[in-house]
Design an enzyme around this catalytic site. Structure first.
Site, PDB file in Angstrom:
ATOM      1  N   PRO A 172       0.782  -1.225   0.000  1.00  0.00           N
ATOM      2  CA  PRO A 172       0.000   0.000   0.000  1.00  0.00           C
ATOM      3  C   PRO A 172       0.818   1.282   0.000  1.00  0.00           C
ATOM      4  O   PRO A 172       1.834   1.374   0.694  1.00  0.00           O
ATOM      5  CB  PRO A 172      -0.848  -0.092   1.279  1.00  0.00           C
ATOM      6  CG  PRO A 172      -0.463  -1.349   1.963  1.00  0.00           C
ATOM      7  CD  PRO A 172       0.364  -2.165   1.041  1.00  0.00           C
ATOM      8  N   ASN A 173       0.361   2.231  -0.785  1.00  0.00           N
ATOM      9  CA  ASN A 173       0.874   3.604  -0.875  1.00  0.00           C
ATOM     10  C   ASN A 173       2.164   3.730  -1.682  1.00  0.00           C
ATOM     11  O   ASN A 173       2.587   4.846  -1.993  1.00  0.00           O
ATOM     12  CB  ASN A 173       1.070   4.233   0.517  1.00  0.00           C
ATOM     13  CG  ASN A 173      -0.231   4.330   1.290  1.00  0.00           C
ATOM     14  OD1 ASN A 173      -1.222   4.793   0.751  1.00  0.00           O
ATOM     15  ND2 ASN A 173      -0.253   3.850   2.510  1.00  0.00           N
TER      16      ASN A 173
ATOM     17  N   ARG B 281       4.613  11.294  -2.928  1.00  0.00           N
ATOM     18  CA  ARG B 281       4.298  11.049  -1.531  1.00  0.00           C
ATOM     19  C   ARG B 281       5.526  11.332  -0.655  1.00  0.00           C
ATOM     20  O   ARG B 281       6.553  10.677  -0.789  1.00  0.00           O
ATOM     21  CB  ARG B 281       3.926   9.570  -1.383  1.00  0.00           C
ATOM     22  CG  ARG B 281       3.805   9.091   0.038  1.00  0.00           C
ATOM     23  CD  ARG B 281       3.839   7.563   0.108  1.00  0.00           C
ATOM     24  NE  ARG B 281       3.614   7.126   1.476  1.00  0.00           N
ATOM     25  CZ  ARG B 281       3.956   5.930   1.930  1.00  0.00           C
ATOM     26  NH1 ARG B 281       4.552   5.055   1.153  1.00  0.00           N
ATOM     27  NH2 ARG B 281       3.720   5.624   3.179  1.00  0.00           N
TER      28      ARG B 281
ATOM     29  N   TYR C  79      10.800   9.598   1.150  1.00  0.00           N
ATOM     30  CA  TYR C  79      10.879   8.479   0.216  1.00  0.00           C
ATOM     31  C   TYR C  79      11.573   8.799  -1.108  1.00  0.00           C
ATOM     32  O   TYR C  79      11.731   7.915  -1.950  1.00  0.00           O
ATOM     33  CB  TYR C  79       9.463   7.957  -0.070  1.00  0.00           C
ATOM     34  CG  TYR C  79       8.788   7.415   1.183  1.00  0.00           C
ATOM     35  CD1 TYR C  79       9.337   6.326   1.856  1.00  0.00           C
ATOM     36  CD2 TYR C  79       7.627   7.994   1.687  1.00  0.00           C
ATOM     37  CE1 TYR C  79       8.738   5.830   3.010  1.00  0.00           C
ATOM     38  CE2 TYR C  79       7.021   7.499   2.835  1.00  0.00           C
ATOM     39  CZ  TYR C  79       7.580   6.422   3.489  1.00  0.00           C
ATOM     40  OH  TYR C  79       6.991   5.929   4.624  1.00  0.00           O
TER      41      TYR C  79
ATOM     42  N   ASN D  76       8.562  -4.770  -0.478  1.00  0.00           N
ATOM     43  CA  ASN D  76       8.326  -3.613   0.393  1.00  0.00           C
ATOM     44  C   ASN D  76       6.844  -3.643   0.731  1.00  0.00           C
ATOM     45  O   ASN D  76       5.996  -3.299  -0.101  1.00  0.00           O
ATOM     46  CB  ASN D  76       8.709  -2.298  -0.293  1.00  0.00           C
ATOM     47  CG  ASN D  76       8.589  -1.113   0.666  1.00  0.00           C
ATOM     48  OD1 ASN D  76       8.024  -1.248   1.753  1.00  0.00           O
ATOM     49  ND2 ASN D  76       9.112   0.030   0.258  1.00  0.00           N
TER      50      ASN D  76
ATOM     51  N   ALA E 114       3.110  -0.131   5.086  1.00  0.00           N
ATOM     52  CA  ALA E 114       2.638  -0.161   6.477  1.00  0.00           C
ATOM     53  C   ALA E 114       2.215  -1.555   6.937  1.00  0.00           C
ATOM     54  O   ALA E 114       2.208  -1.845   8.140  1.00  0.00           O
ATOM     55  CB  ALA E 114       1.484   0.821   6.648  1.00  0.00           C
TER      56      ALA E 114
ATOM     57  N   GLU F  67      12.823  -8.578   2.831  1.00  0.00           N
ATOM     58  CA  GLU F  67      12.078  -7.378   3.259  1.00  0.00           C
ATOM     59  C   GLU F  67      12.916  -6.141   2.973  1.00  0.00           C
ATOM     60  O   GLU F  67      14.071  -6.069   3.394  1.00  0.00           O
ATOM     61  CB  GLU F  67      11.801  -7.487   4.760  1.00  0.00           C
ATOM     62  CG  GLU F  67      11.172  -6.240   5.367  1.00  0.00           C
ATOM     63  CD  GLU F  67      10.987  -6.352   6.894  1.00  0.00           C
ATOM     64  OE1 GLU F  67      11.201  -7.444   7.468  1.00  0.00           O
ATOM     65  OE2 GLU F  67      10.633  -5.321   7.500  1.00  0.00           O
TER      66      GLU F  67
ATOM     67  N   HIS G 148      12.896  -1.662   2.743  1.00  0.00           N
ATOM     68  CA  HIS G 148      12.252  -0.378   3.003  1.00  0.00           C
ATOM     69  C   HIS G 148      13.119   0.736   2.454  1.00  0.00           C
ATOM     70  O   HIS G 148      14.358   0.676   2.580  1.00  0.00           O
ATOM     71  CB  HIS G 148      12.053  -0.160   4.511  1.00  0.00           C
ATOM     72  CG  HIS G 148      11.231  -1.224   5.143  1.00  0.00           C
ATOM     73  ND1 HIS G 148       9.864  -1.280   4.987  1.00  0.00           N
ATOM     74  CD2 HIS G 148      11.570  -2.306   5.886  1.00  0.00           C
ATOM     75  CE1 HIS G 148       9.406  -2.340   5.630  1.00  0.00           C
ATOM     76  NE2 HIS G 148      10.420  -2.990   6.170  1.00  0.00           N
TER      77      HIS G 148
ATOM     78  N   SER H  70      13.005   3.850   3.626  1.00  0.00           N
ATOM     79  CA  SER H  70      13.453   4.605   4.798  1.00  0.00           C
ATOM     80  C   SER H  70      14.018   3.651   5.846  1.00  0.00           C
ATOM     81  O   SER H  70      13.788   2.440   5.797  1.00  0.00           O
ATOM     82  CB  SER H  70      12.266   5.385   5.381  1.00  0.00           C
ATOM     83  OG  SER H  70      11.271   4.491   5.867  1.00  0.00           O
TER      84      SER H  70
ATOM     85  N   ARG I 186      12.484   6.307  12.676  1.00  0.00           N
ATOM     86  CA  ARG I 186      11.213   7.017  12.511  1.00  0.00           C
ATOM     87  C   ARG I 186      10.295   6.781  13.721  1.00  0.00           C
ATOM     88  O   ARG I 186      10.773   6.442  14.795  1.00  0.00           O
ATOM     89  CB  ARG I 186      10.581   6.590  11.184  1.00  0.00           C
ATOM     90  CG  ARG I 186      11.506   6.885   9.991  1.00  0.00           C
ATOM     91  CD  ARG I 186      10.873   6.514   8.674  1.00  0.00           C
ATOM     92  NE  ARG I 186       9.660   7.277   8.449  1.00  0.00           N
ATOM     93  CZ  ARG I 186       8.726   6.942   7.560  1.00  0.00           C
ATOM     94  NH1 ARG I 186       8.890   5.847   6.816  1.00  0.00           N
ATOM     95  NH2 ARG I 186       7.649   7.676   7.408  1.00  0.00           N
TER      96      ARG I 186
HETATM   97  C1  DQA Z   1       8.165   1.856   4.101  1.00  0.00           C
HETATM   98  C2  DQA Z   1       8.143   2.164   5.608  1.00  0.00           C
HETATM   99  C3  DQA Z   1       6.770   1.924   6.187  1.00  0.00           C
HETATM  100  O1  DQA Z   1       6.775   2.243   7.585  1.00  0.00           O
HETATM  101  C4  DQA Z   1       5.734   2.799   5.514  1.00  0.00           C
HETATM  102  O2  DQA Z   1       4.450   2.503   6.007  1.00  0.00           O
HETATM  103  C5  DQA Z   1       5.777   2.677   4.026  1.00  0.00           C
HETATM  104  C6  DQA Z   1       7.073   2.614   3.363  1.00  0.00           C
HETATM  105  C7  DQA Z   1       9.515   2.237   3.446  1.00  0.00           C
HETATM  106  O3  DQA Z   1       9.754   1.819   2.319  1.00  0.00           O
HETATM  107  O4  DQA Z   1      10.316   2.973   4.039  1.00  0.00           O
HETATM  108  O5  DQA Z   1       4.755   2.719   3.351  1.00  0.00           O
HETATM  109  O6  DQA Z   1       7.974   0.458   3.919  1.00  0.00           O
END
Ligand code: DQA
Length: 148
Positions: free
Chosen positions: A14-15, A22, A27, A78, A81, A102, A104, A106, A111
């Site tokens: 998601p997102n 965003r 990011y 990735n 959330a 896994e 990310h 960030s 954070r």
């Molecule tokens: C994320 C970190 C997550 O906490 C966040 O909800 C994301 C992106 C990252 O790529 O840093 O959507 O996975």
């Protein structure tokens, strides 16, 4: 195994479809498409499939579909959330025999506290974060190294 025989699924939750617009200070300015194209350029011998969904269940469906289809050496994921609370995703990663890395963009540990916990890390083959788009590249490298 020769690298050109290797298929890797790069899956985003998601997102992550909103990358580029965003929270660019967190990011970066690259879109998901830019990141995916960068992977194809950096690893010309790897066959990539790319999948993104805003829906938890669609990610599970995709994991099971590539397992049933066969031929995939690994997944770079990735989970956005969902990383922090999806026991369903964790169980699905655990259910498939394909290694999942896994990643990310960030550094989730630098954070908010609710991002410090990943419920999927323990069932993943490795964890990478904090390197922006390079996190995906490092994830692919890690997978290739694991596969020998
Ligand atoms: C994320 C970190 C997550 O906490 C966040 O909800 C994301 C992106 C990252 O790529 O840093 O959507 O996975």
């Amino acid at each position: 195994m020769h690298m050109s025989n290797i298929s890797i699924l790069v899956m985003n939750g998601p997102n992550l479809s909103r990358l580029g617009k965003r929270e660019p200070e967190v990011y970066g300015r690259r879109t998901l498409d830019d990141i995916n194209k960068g992977l194809v350029e950096a690893f010309p011998d790897v066959r990539f499939e790319f999948f993104q969904s805003e829906y938890e269940g669609a990610l599970l469906d995709k994991l099971f579909a590539i397992e049933d289809q066969g031929g995939f050496a690994g997944v770079v994921l990735n989970a956005g959330a969902l990383t922090h609370y999806s026991i369903a995703l964790r169980d699905a990663i655990n259910a498939v025999k394909i290694p999942v890395v896994e990643v990310h963009l960030s550094n989730i540990y630098a954070r908010e506290e609710f991002r410090h916990k990943s419920v999927i890390s323990a069932v993943c083959a490795g964890v990478i974060g904090g390197f922006g788009a390079d996190s995906y590249h490092l994830g692919v490298r890690g997978l290739l190294g694991m596969l020998g």
